[in-house]
Write an enzyme that holds these catalytic residues in place. Structure first.
Site, PDB file in Angstrom:
ATOM      1  N   GLU A  18       0.839  -1.204   0.000  1.00 50.79           N
ATOM      2  CA  GLU A  18       0.000   0.000   0.000  1.00 50.79           C
ATOM      3  C   GLU A  18       0.877   1.259   0.000  1.00 50.79           C
ATOM      4  OE1 GLU A  18      -3.581   0.227   2.427  1.00 50.79           O
ATOM      5  OE2 GLU A  18      -2.716   2.018   3.339  1.00 50.79           O
ATOM      6  N   THR A  49      -3.936   4.799  -1.496  1.00 52.74           N
ATOM      7  CA  THR A  49      -4.935   5.290  -0.542  1.00 52.74           C
ATOM      8  C   THR A  49      -5.634   6.544  -1.074  1.00 52.74           C
ATOM      9  OG1 THR A  49      -3.423   6.694   0.677  1.00 52.74           O
ATOM     10  CG2 THR A  49      -3.607   4.411   1.406  1.00 52.74           C
TER      11      THR A  49
HETATM   12  P1  FAD Z   1     -18.259   0.709   7.170  1.00 53.17           P
HETATM   13  O1  FAD Z   1     -18.178  -0.678   6.646  1.00 53.17           O
HETATM   14  O2  FAD Z   1     -19.289   1.579   6.614  1.00 53.17           O
HETATM   15  O3  FAD Z   1     -18.330   0.600   8.721  1.00 53.17           O
HETATM   16  C1  FAD Z   1     -18.144   1.740   9.565  1.00 53.17           C
HETATM   17  C2  FAD Z   1     -18.881   1.571  10.879  1.00 53.17           C
HETATM   18  O4  FAD Z   1     -20.274   1.636  10.658  1.00 53.17           O
HETATM   19  C3  FAD Z   1     -18.642   0.239  11.596  1.00 53.17           C
HETATM   20  O5  FAD Z   1     -18.716   0.463  12.980  1.00 53.17           O
HETATM   21  C4  FAD Z   1     -19.805  -0.595  11.156  1.00 53.17           C
HETATM   22  O6  FAD Z   1     -20.087  -1.593  12.112  1.00 53.17           O
HETATM   23  C5  FAD Z   1     -20.906   0.448  11.094  1.00 53.17           C
HETATM   24  N1  FAD Z   1     -21.937   0.119  10.089  1.00 53.17           N
HETATM   25  C6  FAD Z   1     -21.714  -0.319   8.837  1.00 53.17           C
HETATM   26  N2  FAD Z   1     -22.878  -0.492   8.177  1.00 53.17           N
HETATM   27  C7  FAD Z   1     -23.851  -0.145   9.056  1.00 53.17           C
HETATM   28  C8  FAD Z   1     -25.273  -0.092   8.984  1.00 53.17           C
HETATM   29  N3  FAD Z   1     -25.932  -0.467   7.877  1.00 53.17           N
HETATM   30  N4  FAD Z   1     -25.956   0.325  10.085  1.00 53.17           N
HETATM   31  C9  FAD Z   1     -25.320   0.699  11.204  1.00 53.17           C
HETATM   32  N5  FAD Z   1     -23.961   0.673  11.331  1.00 53.17           N
HETATM   33  C10 FAD Z   1     -23.247   0.252  10.280  1.00 53.17           C
HETATM   34  N6  FAD Z   1      -9.810   5.723   5.086  1.00 53.17           N
HETATM   35  C11 FAD Z   1      -9.577   6.710   4.183  1.00 53.17           C
HETATM   36  O7  FAD Z   1     -10.072   7.826   4.344  1.00 53.17           O
HETATM   37  N7  FAD Z   1      -8.786   6.471   3.074  1.00 53.17           N
HETATM   38  C12 FAD Z   1      -8.234   5.263   2.823  1.00 53.17           C
HETATM   39  O8  FAD Z   1      -7.544   5.078   1.819  1.00 53.17           O
HETATM   40  C13 FAD Z   1      -8.477   4.202   3.746  1.00 53.17           C
HETATM   41  N8  FAD Z   1      -7.981   2.952   3.538  1.00 53.17           N
HETATM   42  C14 FAD Z   1      -8.298   1.935   4.408  1.00 53.17           C
HETATM   43  C15 FAD Z   1      -7.835   0.647   4.144  1.00 53.17           C
HETATM   44  C16 FAD Z   1      -8.149  -0.407   5.004  1.00 53.17           C
HETATM   45  C17 FAD Z   1      -7.676  -1.806   4.687  1.00 53.17           C
HETATM   46  C18 FAD Z   1      -8.899  -0.148   6.183  1.00 53.17           C
HETATM   47  C19 FAD Z   1      -9.205  -1.255   7.155  1.00 53.17           C
HETATM   48  C20 FAD Z   1      -9.357   1.129   6.463  1.00 53.17           C
HETATM   49  C21 FAD Z   1      -9.072   2.183   5.574  1.00 53.17           C
HETATM   50  N9  FAD Z   1      -9.534   3.478   5.800  1.00 53.17           N
HETATM   51  C22 FAD Z   1      -9.288   4.478   4.893  1.00 53.17           C
HETATM   52  C23 FAD Z   1     -10.249   3.797   7.033  1.00 53.17           C
HETATM   53  C24 FAD Z   1     -11.775   3.681   6.908  1.00 53.17           C
HETATM   54  O9  FAD Z   1     -12.275   4.627   5.990  1.00 53.17           O
HETATM   55  C25 FAD Z   1     -12.329   3.925   8.288  1.00 53.17           C
HETATM   56  O10 FAD Z   1     -11.948   2.911   9.179  1.00 53.17           O
HETATM   57  C26 FAD Z   1     -13.811   4.196   8.376  1.00 53.17           C
HETATM   58  O11 FAD Z   1     -14.061   4.802   9.623  1.00 53.17           O
HETATM   59  C27 FAD Z   1     -14.676   2.953   8.241  1.00 53.17           C
HETATM   60  O12 FAD Z   1     -14.655   2.502   6.955  1.00 53.17           O
HETATM   61  P2  FAD Z   1     -15.399   1.137   6.533  1.00 53.17           P
HETATM   62  O13 FAD Z   1     -15.296   1.067   5.059  1.00 53.17           O
HETATM   63  O14 FAD Z   1     -14.907   0.006   7.333  1.00 53.17           O
HETATM   64  O15 FAD Z   1     -16.886   1.514   6.972  1.00 53.17           O
END
Ligand code: FAD
Length: 325
Positions: A18, A49
């Site tokens: 990454e 990213t």
């Molecule tokens: P989601 O899957 O939407 O989950 C977020 C939260 O909401 C969780 O607590 C989940 O349980 C809850 N949730 C999900 N769906 C629902 C629903 N339907 N109802 C109620 N609650 C729900 N961030 C950046 O800005 N740029 C990047 O390039 C980046 N790269 C990343 C790469 C990896 C491998 C990882 C693990 C994280 C990365 N992040 C990045 C961070 C990420 O954007 C954050 O962790 C963010 O806060 C959550 O993203 P998510 O896609 O997991 O969200």
């Protein structure tokens, strides 16, 4: 990415890197030179990213395009969907397709800079990552291979670390997977036991949705003691005593010794994960922080993830001992 994984032998390990887009032009030039070298380490793919709220739109796209077009790498562009105008999502997906980028890591996104906790956006269209997964499938069918994020120690935004538990997120990870995710990539961790238990929980889930999807652990090579502590803290990663004891055995200010111990820690983690999951987990993603030496040393030492012999030179190059991102 899924086609490339499928083309490997059944137990064949792989790894990915990454990178983040540097802020300055000289940083970009540095990274380009490094990318040329690191491409030769033979990662299965590289990730670029995305700045929360679309703060790096063109830089992320340019870097992803360079990796794809100039370096011929399979490239995965991260894309977030909240705190950002929808037209940015549309333009990015359209340009990604135009530039031959076939993989998107679909994310919700961190809170905007300066805000500690995430608050739901006014528009209901993109509330969670699952909304972006659905949108990409709706607009682009199967053109993009889509990855989603997962948290072996439970999702943490810092608001309540005590309540971190991967079971809480499980319904949402199921939802993202059913919506069309092709692979799962995890948050960084150092507690190998927790990752192994997490993978087992997913594989054995009664829904069966995780039975064969690639689950790729995110690993942070240790470059310096300070950056290790800082990044682990930011990610709310638990630091097991075993890891801390190994690091405490060398002076924390001796970057070279810390790096070498870090290499041993990562090599052991990879070995345990590959073997204790009976090779179900065979892909390892490195959060490189745009640095190459630790990663090259890990690949040099690991019996699981390997790189062509001649590239061991990268790891041994003394000039790179003080590398900067
Ligand atoms: P989601 O899957 O939407 O989950 C977020 C939260 O909401 C969780 O607590 C989940 O349980 C809850 N949730 C999900 N769906 C629902 C629903 N339907 N109802 C109620 N609650 C729900 N961030 C950046 O800005 N740029 C990047 O390039 C980046 N790269 C990343 C790469 C990896 C491998 C990882 C693990 C994280 C990365 N992040 C990045 C961070 C990420 O954007 C954050 O962790 C963010 O806060 C959550 O993203 P998510 O896609 O997991 O969200």
């Amino acid at each position: 990415i899924n086609e490339r994984i499928a083309a490997l032998g059944p137990d064949e390990p792989f790894f990915s890197f990454e990178f983040f887009p540097p802020k300055t032009d000289s940083g970009v030039q540095n990274l380009i030179a490094r990318l040329h070298r690191m491409a030769q380490l033979n990662p299965l793919f590289v990730n670029i990213t995305w700045g929360a709220g679309g703060s790096t739109v063109s830089k992320s796209l340019d870097l992803a395009t360079l990796c794809t077009a100039e370096l011929g790498l399979t490239t995965c562009l991260h894309l977030t969907c909240t705190n950002m105008e929808k037209n940015i999502i549309d333009e990015t997906l359209s340009k990604a397709k135009q530039h031959g980028i076939r993989n998107i890591l679909a994310l919700r996104g961190d809170p905007p800079r300066g805000e500690e906790y995430w608050t739901p956006p006014e528009s209901q269209e993109f509330m969670y990552a699952v909304d972006l997964v659905r949108y990409i499938r709706q607009e682009y069918g199967d053109y993009f291979c889509i990855g989603v994020a997962a948290y072996p120690e439970g999702y943490a935004d810092g608001s309540n670390p005590e309540a971190q538990d991967p079971k809480i997120d499980l319904p949402y990870l199921i939802e993202k997977t059913v919506a069309g995710a092709d692979f799962i990539m995890t948050q960084l961790f150092f507690d190998t036991d927790k990752f192994i238990a997490f993978e087992k929980m997913l594989r054995e889930h009664e829904s069966g949705v995780f039975r064969s999807i690639p689950i790729i652990p995110g690993l942070l090579p240790i470059n310096t003691y300070q950056s290790f502590i800082r990044t682990a803290k930011l990610s709310h990663a638990h630091l097991p005593d075993r890891v801390l004891e190994k690091l405490d055995a060398v002076p924390s200010t001796d970057d070279e010794q810390v790096k070498q111990v870090g290499v041993d820690i990562l090599v052991e983690m990879i070995d345990r994960i590959y073997n204790e999951t009976c090779h179900r987990v065979r892909g390892f993603h490195f959060y490189t922080l745009n640095l190459e030496r630790s990663v090259a040393l890990i690949l040099d030492k690991s019996n699981v993830v390997k790189t062509p012999l001649r590239l061991k030179l990268v790891a041994q190059n003394k000039e790179q001992k003080t590398e900067k991102p």
